[in-house]
Motif scaffolding. Structure first.
Motif, PDB file in Angstrom:
ATOM      1  N   VAL A  70       0.852  -1.185   0.000  1.00  0.00           N
ATOM      2  CA  VAL A  70       0.000   0.000   0.000  1.00  0.00           C
ATOM      3  C   VAL A  70       0.889   1.236   0.000  1.00  0.00           C
ATOM      4  N   TYR A  71       0.669   2.127  -0.962  1.00  0.00           N
ATOM      5  CA  TYR A  71       1.418   3.378  -1.086  1.00  0.00           C
ATOM      6  C   TYR A  71       0.547   4.375  -1.833  1.00  0.00           C
ATOM      7  N   ALA A  72       0.737   5.665  -1.549  1.00  0.00           N
ATOM      8  CA  ALA A  72      -0.073   6.701  -2.181  1.00  0.00           C
ATOM      9  C   ALA A  72       0.496   7.151  -3.522  1.00  0.00           C
ATOM     10  N   ASP A  73       1.830   7.156  -3.632  1.00  0.00           N
ATOM     11  CA  ASP A  73       2.473   7.645  -4.841  1.00  0.00           C
ATOM     12  C   ASP A  73       3.908   7.131  -4.903  1.00  0.00           C
ATOM     13  N   CYS A  74       4.633   7.547  -5.915  1.00  0.00           N
ATOM     14  CA  CYS A  74       6.003   7.091  -6.108  1.00  0.00           C
ATOM     15  C   CYS A  74       6.884   7.426  -4.909  1.00  0.00           C
ATOM     16  N   ASP A  75       6.785   8.640  -4.392  1.00  0.00           N
ATOM     17  CA  ASP A  75       7.630   9.046  -3.262  1.00  0.00           C
ATOM     18  C   ASP A  75       7.425   8.142  -2.060  1.00  0.00           C
ATOM     19  N   GLU A  76       6.171   7.851  -1.735  1.00  0.00           N
ATOM     20  CA  GLU A  76       5.882   6.980  -0.598  1.00  0.00           C
ATOM     21  C   GLU A  76       6.363   5.551  -0.858  1.00  0.00           C
ATOM     22  N   CYS A  77       6.192   5.108  -2.082  1.00  0.00           N
ATOM     23  CA  CYS A  77       6.640   3.769  -2.460  1.00  0.00           C
ATOM     24  C   CYS A  77       8.156   3.650  -2.282  1.00  0.00           C
ATOM     25  N   MET A  78       8.881   4.673  -2.689  1.00  0.00           N
ATOM     26  CA  MET A  78      10.347   4.656  -2.634  1.00  0.00           C
ATOM     27  C   MET A  78      10.891   4.675  -1.204  1.00  0.00           C
ATOM     28  N   GLU A  79      10.058   5.006  -0.228  1.00  0.00           N
ATOM     29  CA  GLU A  79      10.503   5.076   1.174  1.00  0.00           C
ATOM     30  C   GLU A  79      10.294   3.770   1.926  1.00  0.00           C
ATOM     31  N   SER A  80       9.661   2.786   1.326  1.00  0.00           N
ATOM     32  CA  SER A  80       9.323   1.549   2.032  1.00  0.00           C
ATOM     33  C   SER A  80      10.558   0.715   2.361  1.00  0.00           C
ATOM     34  N   SER A  81      10.526   0.091   3.528  1.00  0.00           N
ATOM     35  CA  SER A  81      11.561  -0.885   3.879  1.00  0.00           C
ATOM     36  C   SER A  81      10.979  -2.303   3.839  1.00  0.00           C
ATOM     37  N   GLU A  82       9.706  -2.413   3.484  1.00  0.00           N
ATOM     38  CA  GLU A  82       9.017  -3.704   3.457  1.00  0.00           C
ATOM     39  C   GLU A  82       8.923  -4.315   2.070  1.00  0.00           C
ATOM     40  N   PHE A  83       9.041  -3.498   1.022  1.00  0.00           N
ATOM     41  CA  PHE A  83       8.953  -4.004  -0.342  1.00  0.00           C
ATOM     42  C   PHE A  83       9.833  -3.147  -1.247  1.00  0.00           C
ATOM     43  N   ALA A  84      10.267  -3.736  -2.355  1.00  0.00           N
ATOM     44  CA  ALA A  84      11.074  -3.010  -3.324  1.00  0.00           C
ATOM     45  C   ALA A  84      10.151  -2.271  -4.287  1.00  0.00           C
ATOM     46  N   CYS A  85      10.632  -1.153  -4.806  1.00  0.00           N
ATOM     47  CA  CYS A  85       9.791  -0.295  -5.639  1.00  0.00           C
ATOM     48  C   CYS A  85      10.634   0.340  -6.743  1.00  0.00           C
ATOM     49  N   TYR A  86      10.125   0.331  -7.980  1.00  0.00           N
ATOM     50  CA  TYR A  86      10.784   0.999  -9.098  1.00  0.00           C
ATOM     51  C   TYR A  86       9.808   1.973  -9.715  1.00  0.00           C
ATOM     52  N   CYS A  87      10.106   3.259  -9.556  1.00  0.00           N
ATOM     53  CA  CYS A  87       9.233   4.284 -10.143  1.00  0.00           C
ATOM     54  C   CYS A  87       9.978   5.595 -10.290  1.00  0.00           C
ATOM     55  N   SER A  88      11.257   5.520 -10.533  1.00  0.00           N
ATOM     56  CA  SER A  88      12.083   6.718 -10.631  1.00  0.00           C
ATOM     57  C   SER A  88      11.636   7.590 -11.804  1.00  0.00           C
ATOM     58  N   PRO A  89      10.862   8.651 -11.519  1.00  0.00           N
ATOM     59  CA  PRO A  89      10.372   9.498 -12.603  1.00  0.00           C
ATOM     60  C   PRO A  89      11.549  10.156 -13.329  1.00  0.00           C
ATOM     61  N   PRO A  90      11.501  10.382 -14.639  1.00  0.00           N
ATOM     62  CA  PRO A  90      10.383  10.009 -15.500  1.00  0.00           C
ATOM     63  C   PRO A  90      10.492   8.576 -16.011  1.00  0.00           C
ATOM     64  N   LEU A  91      11.532   7.843 -15.582  1.00  0.00           N
ATOM     65  CA  LEU A  91      11.736   6.497 -16.098  1.00  0.00           C
ATOM     66  C   LEU A  91      11.048   5.441 -15.251  1.00  0.00           C
ATOM     67  N   ASN A  92       9.703   5.445 -15.237  1.00  0.00           N
ATOM     68  CA  ASN A  92       9.026   4.295 -14.661  1.00  0.00           C
ATOM     69  C   ASN A  92       9.189   3.153 -15.650  1.00  0.00           C
ATOM     70  N   ILE A  93       8.568   2.040 -15.426  1.00  0.00           N
ATOM     71  CA  ILE A  93       8.790   0.878 -16.292  1.00  0.00           C
ATOM     72  C   ILE A  93       8.418   1.173 -17.744  1.00  0.00           C
ATOM     73  N   PHE A  94       7.455   2.078 -17.975  1.00  0.00           N
ATOM     74  CA  PHE A  94       7.064   2.408 -19.339  1.00  0.00           C
ATOM     75  C   PHE A  94       8.127   3.239 -20.049  1.00  0.00           C
ATOM     76  N   GLY A  95       9.017   3.893 -19.296  1.00  0.00           N
ATOM     77  CA  GLY A  95      10.086   4.685 -19.877  1.00  0.00           C
ATOM     78  C   GLY A  95      11.391   3.922 -19.995  1.00  0.00           C
ATOM     79  N   SER A  96      11.385   2.652 -19.622  1.00  0.00           N
ATOM     80  CA  SER A  96      12.611   1.852 -19.661  1.00  0.00           C
ATOM     81  C   SER A  96      12.939   1.425 -21.083  1.00  0.00           C
ATOM     82  N   GLY A  97      14.144   0.928 -21.264  1.00  0.00           N
ATOM     83  CA  GLY A  97      14.566   0.453 -22.574  1.00  0.00           C
ATOM     84  C   GLY A  97      13.711  -0.678 -23.106  1.00  0.00           C
ATOM     85  N   GLY A  98      13.110  -1.452 -22.209  1.00  0.00           N
ATOM     86  CA  GLY A  98      12.281  -2.568 -22.637  1.00  0.00           C
ATOM     87  C   GLY A  98      10.918  -2.163 -23.157  1.00  0.00           C
ATOM     88  N   CYS A  99      10.553  -0.889 -23.016  1.00  0.00           N
ATOM     89  CA  CYS A  99       9.225  -0.429 -23.427  1.00  0.00           C
ATOM     90  C   CYS A  99       9.298   0.730 -24.417  1.00  0.00           C
TER      91      CYS A  99
END
Length: 144
Positions: A70-99
């Protein structure tokens, strides 16, 4: 490498611990697991915003997945110590080389157990010493 879209949902790199991480950054988490004696499940999810999370759990729900983080946005997701998170703007997964470049952004699960012979900078970074087990740079692959 960075921006590739690679998701290392669970890996022993460096091999002194159990880690959930991503090529090129994100919120990477080292689990409090015994690398020699642990078991459980891993669930990787992508939400509508392109935020990718990786969760490790001891048991799964009726749907066969770990509970969703559970997270509200990218910033909150990036602060978690319980789960890993990838959402480094502007390169979320849709901005990666694979997409990019008219690709279909299809995920492929690949098991990449290393044979300990050779590799890139990531390989050498993972080949750390584990005191009393293996020296730096030496393979330690055992099968039963």
């Amino acid at each position: 490498g960075a921006g590739s879209g690679e998701i290392d949902s669970l890996e022993f790199c460096p091999r002194s611990g159990v880690n959930m991480n991503f090529a090129g950054g994100g919120n990477q988490v080292t689990l409090k697991e015994d690398i020699n004696n642990s078991e459980g499940w891993v669930t990787v999810r992508k939400d509508e915003e392109g935020i990718v999370t990786t969760v490790r759990c001891g048991s799964v729900g009726e749907d066969g997945d770990c509970a969703a983080p559970v997270y509200a946005d990218c910033d909150e997701c990036m602060e978690s110590s319980e789960f890993a998170c990838y959402c480094s703007p502007p390169l979320n997964i849709f901005g990666s080389g694979g997409c990019q470049d008219d690709t279909d952004c299809t995920w492929t699960l690949v098991s990449d157990i290393w044979n300990g012979v050779d590799g890139d900078d990531g390989f050498y970074g993972c080949m750390t010493e584990v005191e009393g087990v293996v020296n730096k740079g030496e393979p330690n692959l055992k099968t039963e």
